[in-house]
Design a protein around this motif. Structure first.
Motif, short mmCIF file in Angstrom:
data_model
loop_
_atom_site.label_atom_id
_atom_site.label_comp_id
_atom_site.label_asym_id
_atom_site.label_seq_id
_atom_site.Cartn_x
_atom_site.Cartn_y
_atom_site.Cartn_z
N SER A 1 -60.99 55.39 17.11
CA SER A 1 -60.42 56.17 16.02
C SER A 1 -60.15 57.62 16.40
O SER A 1 -59.59 58.38 15.61
CB SER A 1 -61.37 56.15 14.81
N LEU A 2 -60.54 58.03 17.62
CA LEU A 2 -60.44 59.44 17.98
C LEU A 2 -59.03 59.91 18.33
O LEU A 2 -58.74 61.10 18.25
CB LEU A 2 -61.36 59.73 19.18
N GLY A 3 -58.19 58.99 18.73
CA GLY A 3 -56.86 59.41 19.16
C GLY A 3 -56.94 60.24 20.42
O GLY A 3 -57.58 59.86 21.39
N ASP A 4 -56.30 61.41 20.41
CA ASP A 4 -56.29 62.26 21.60
C ASP A 4 -57.41 63.30 21.58
O ASP A 4 -57.44 64.20 22.42
CB ASP A 4 -54.95 62.96 21.75
N LEU A 5 -58.33 63.19 20.62
CA LEU A 5 -59.43 64.15 20.53
C LEU A 5 -60.63 63.67 21.33
O LEU A 5 -60.78 62.49 21.63
CB LEU A 5 -59.83 64.36 19.07
N LYS A 6 -61.50 64.63 21.67
CA LYS A 6 -62.72 64.31 22.41
C LYS A 6 -63.94 64.52 21.52
O LYS A 6 -63.84 65.08 20.43
CB LYS A 6 -62.82 65.15 23.68
N THR A 7 -65.07 64.09 22.03
CA THR A 7 -66.29 64.15 21.22
C THR A 7 -67.46 64.68 22.02
O THR A 7 -67.51 64.54 23.25
CB THR A 7 -66.64 62.76 20.65
N LEU A 8 -68.38 65.29 21.29
CA LEU A 8 -69.68 65.67 21.83
C LEU A 8 -70.68 64.61 21.41
O LEU A 8 -70.75 64.27 20.23
CB LEU A 8 -70.11 67.02 21.25
N TRP A 9 -71.47 64.12 22.35
CA TRP A 9 -72.44 63.08 22.03
C TRP A 9 -73.80 63.70 21.71
O TRP A 9 -74.31 64.49 22.49
CB TRP A 9 -72.59 62.11 23.20
N THR A 10 -74.34 63.32 20.57
CA THR A 10 -75.72 63.70 20.25
C THR A 10 -76.65 62.73 20.96
O THR A 10 -76.55 61.52 20.76
CB THR A 10 -75.98 63.62 18.73
N VAL A 11 -77.53 63.24 21.77
CA VAL A 11 -78.53 62.42 22.46
C VAL A 11 -79.88 62.76 21.84
O VAL A 11 -80.46 63.81 22.12
CB VAL A 11 -78.52 62.68 23.98
N ARG A 12 -80.35 61.87 20.98
CA ARG A 12 -81.55 62.15 20.21
C ARG A 12 -82.79 61.59 20.90
O ARG A 12 -82.88 60.40 21.19
CB ARG A 12 -81.42 61.53 18.81
#
Length: 726
Positions: A404-415
């Motif tokens: 669903s992100l398309g051309d955007l990136k994400t920061l991953w929460t590592v809990r």
């Protein structure tokens, strides 16, 4: 660069060198061979061109935060050079050089080329700013013990230095409503808070009677002032912290959960209602003022959904609650960021939007005005492993999200809401975990907890370990996530060398092997006994809140172990599926419960074999950290032994209930008796080395005396169990 050069200087002096710093001139000193070190930061007109031609030229280009460490020598001189395109790369190159000198000596320094594997590498710091402006962790000993800590500059100096060594480049401060403790908003001046409060109530005896509020009336009625600071002094404090962070290549972010108005106390008619225009105006102005007040604040992050309820009633033009939440967030945080960005067009801003109780497509559409602003970076964020990163090197929760992100990136929460008390460290696990994160959509990651405040240690009984920084106590845990996110090629040979530097006098390779075996107890157990969220499972105490455990105490009984699912990205077989397979004489493919138990015992036994060797060596009182590390490694091994026996007991009990065969009940009782015997040294060590009990915000009270009794109840559950009705 001065920081890195200081580290190189210290490493050289520790090796017996006399050090002379110089710029644009030649200096000689007596010795068999001179060592000449140059820094060539191409972005700096002073150092540009200072390279002495000693660096190795590869086809790979140096990128931001990357470096090239070169070496050549002639008859009289060893030439070492760090080349970079920015000061951050120069700093990391200098830290790498210093580390090689410390662990290998000058003769062991080798050419090294590095570029960051992940662009953003940060920590999640739940920050208890004040009793009146809490984080999610504040109903806990860890938070109340650290309210004064987060207003201590010396804490931040040491914390940020440690982060720089570990290659982290940002800190995210998480608070439900930080604005009253950090800014004075011109339109709402009376909301700003002077002084710093905490509660004198350190421990709440009855978890079951607590409300869902983070701050209770009893806590406010028993407040004490721990710091006397005006709002102006608070602002100067955080400006100083952010400047120090910048000098370590570390950026600051503020993250909120929404919608909370702690500290406002109803002033100016502000409430937590989404349809209150005063609330919208206040949040928008507060976001704008946060950026205006702190020129070095890199960005703000937000969450949709917390305390927002069904927002559809407030949505103008439709009935979708998701849209309503996003519209509110755009009107407050989004417009606040735009106000700040338009006022300072030459400054770069970042807005981090967590994908939590919302939809990525809706977020991208609603926040289009923010995304289109030239000087605003828009980044998503997602909980990669829910609350338990220490569960499996492969995770499965992000796959639909990525699409669903398309051309955007994400920061991953590592809990990490698992290894809170004990010094966890498994380099092979972290390395594989990081490599398995899908890189094409990744902006970076940040490591942290909701159940713990990573400030100063508050549990240790040993005087030399008390009030130690958590990042120093858990130094190898933090190092692994930071360093391997920067460079997954960091190998165990280097990690062992660092262990040897930190804990001299022992065989570092054997210690690291034992440490890793003990630490692997966590993913083995949590990968088999899976629960998504922190309040559903805390491995070190075998408990959760009562609801998820289906027990009145919250203890995960033998019945809980039978019923609990396995981690979806593992091939573990849950106990009911295994039992059904045994009865049908067709066991599903995968790792059976008994095989999980076998590996737990194998890991624990390897630790115990190492411990028997260590027993021949006296750990002196001066070696407090070595003694504490040894104790924690042993505790994790004992915990693994307990869970191995418990899993076997749960499997046999489930077999008895389905087959009616008394032999299975007999085995279940025997295994659970063994589990109780194995639990005893674990809980004894916990109460000997750490304070008891502990008040936590997510799973209630951890009391080893109460847990001892709960462990024994498992035996009675098996002994009095009847067959399942058919």
């Amino acid at each position: 660069m001065r920081f890195a050069i200081g580290e190189v200087d210290a490493a050289l002096r520790a090796r017996g060198y006399q050090v002379v710093s110089y710029v644009a001139k030649t200096v000689r000193h007596e010795g068999p061979k001179d060592v000449r070190i140059s820094f060539n930061d191409r972005s700096d007109p002073i150092s540009r061109g200072a390279s002495i031609g000693q660096t190795r030229r590869d086809k790979d280009e140096i990128r931001a935060e990357g470096f090239r460490l070169g070496r050549r020598e002639d008859q009289d001189t060893i030439f070492l050079g760090v080349e970079s395109i920015d000061p951050a790369g120069a700093m990391y190159g200098g830290l790498e050089l210093a580390e090689q000198i410390r662990t290998r000596g000058i003769d062991g320094v080798v050419p090294t080329d590095r570029n960051p594997y992940m662009q953003m590498r940060g920590t999640k710091f739940n920050i208890p700013l004040d009793l009146r402006t809490p984080s999610y962790s504040d109903m806990s000993d860890s938070a109340q013990a650290n309210i004064a800590t987060v207003w201590d500059f010396e804490f931040w100096r040491a914390y940020l230095d440690a982060l720089a060594h570990d290659r982290y480049n940002f800190v995210s401060l998480w608070n439900l409503h930080p604005f009253p403790s950090m800014v004075k908003v011109p339109e709402f001046p009376d909301i700003a808070l002077n002084d710093v409060w905490r509660s004198k109530i350190q421990f709440d005896e009855d978890y079951s009677t607590r409300t869902t509020d983070i701050v209770t009336p009893a806590m406010l009625a028993n407040k004490e002032v721990v710091k006397q600071l005006t709002i102006g002094q608070k602002i100067e404090f955080w400006r100083r912290v952010m400047q120090y962070a910048k000098d370590r290549n570390i950026e600051f972010y503020l993250m909120t959960w929404n919608v909370f108005t702690y500290g406002v106390d109803g002033k100016y008619g502000i409430t937590d209602a989404l349809d209150n225009p005063k609330t919208v105006d206040y949040f928008r102005a507060s976001v704008r003022e946060m950026f205006r007040t702190y020129p070095l604040l890199r960005g703000i992050g937000l969450t949709a959904g917390e305390n927002m309820g069904d927002a559809s009633a407030y949505y103008k033009g439709g009935t979708d609650s998701f849209d309503a939440k996003e519209n509110w967030l755009l009107a407050t945080y989004g417009q606040g960021v735009l106000d700040a960005a338009r006022a300072e067009p030459n400054r770069q801003f970042r807005l981090i939007h967590r994908q939590h109780e919302s939809r990525a497509a809706d977020i991208a559409k609603t926040f289009a005005p923010v995304r289109q602003q030239p000087n605003v970076d828009f980044v998503f964020s997602f909980k990669y492993a829910q609350a338990h990163a220490l569960s499996s090197t492969r995770q499965a929760f992000h796959k639909g999200y990525l699409e669903s992100l398309g051309d955007l990136k994400t920061l991953w929460t590592v809990r990490n809401d698992d290894a809170l008390m004990y010094r966890w460290a498994a380099p092979d696990f972290v390395r594989e975990f990081v490599k398995n994160i899908p890189q094409e959509k990744t902006q970076g990651l940040y490591l942290g907890s909701d159940m713990w405040v990573w400030g100063r240690e508050f549990l240790a009984r040993a005087p030399k370990m008390q009030h130690q920084l958590e990042i120093e106590k858990h130094w190898l845990h933090f190092l692994l996530w930071g360093r391997l996110s920067y460079d997954p090629r960091l190998d165990n040979e280097r990690v062992a060398a660092l262990v040897g530097q930190r804990l001299p006098g022992v065989d570092a390779n054997k210690l690291l092997a034992a440490w890793q075996n003990a630490s692997m107890i966590y993913p083995l157990v949590t990968g088999f006994h899976w629960a998504d969220f922190d309040f559903q499972w805390y491995i070190e105490a075998c408990r959760s809140r009562p609801g998820p455990a289906k027990t009145t105490s919250g203890f995960h009984s033998v019945d809980t172990f039978i019923q609990q699912p396995v981690h979806p990205a593992t091939d573990n077989i849950a106990i009911p599926a295994y039992v059904a397979g045994v009865i049908a004489k067709k066991i599903p493919a995968g790792t059976t419960p008994l095989q999980v138990a076998d590996e737990l015992d194998a890991r624990a036994n390897a630790v115990l074999a190492w411990a028997s060797e260590m027993a021949e060596r006296d750990i002196s009182l001066e070696e407090a950290e070595l003694g504490a590390t040894f104790s924690d490694v042993m505790s994790m091994a004992n915990l693994g032994q307990y869970y191995a026996a418990k899993i076997r007991g749960a499997t046999e009990l489930a077999l008895f209930r389905e087959t009616h065969r008394a032999k299975h009940r007999k085995k279940a009782v025997e295994y659970l008796e063994l589990a109780a015997a194995r639990w005893a040294p674990y809980s004894l060590r916990a109460r000997t080395f750490y304070r008891n009990p502990i008040w936590t915000n997510r799973v209630g009270t951890v009391d080893w005396d109460e847990l001892d009794a709960e462990v024994k109840k498992d035996i009675e559950i098996a002994r009095t169990s009847t067959v399942t009705s058919r």
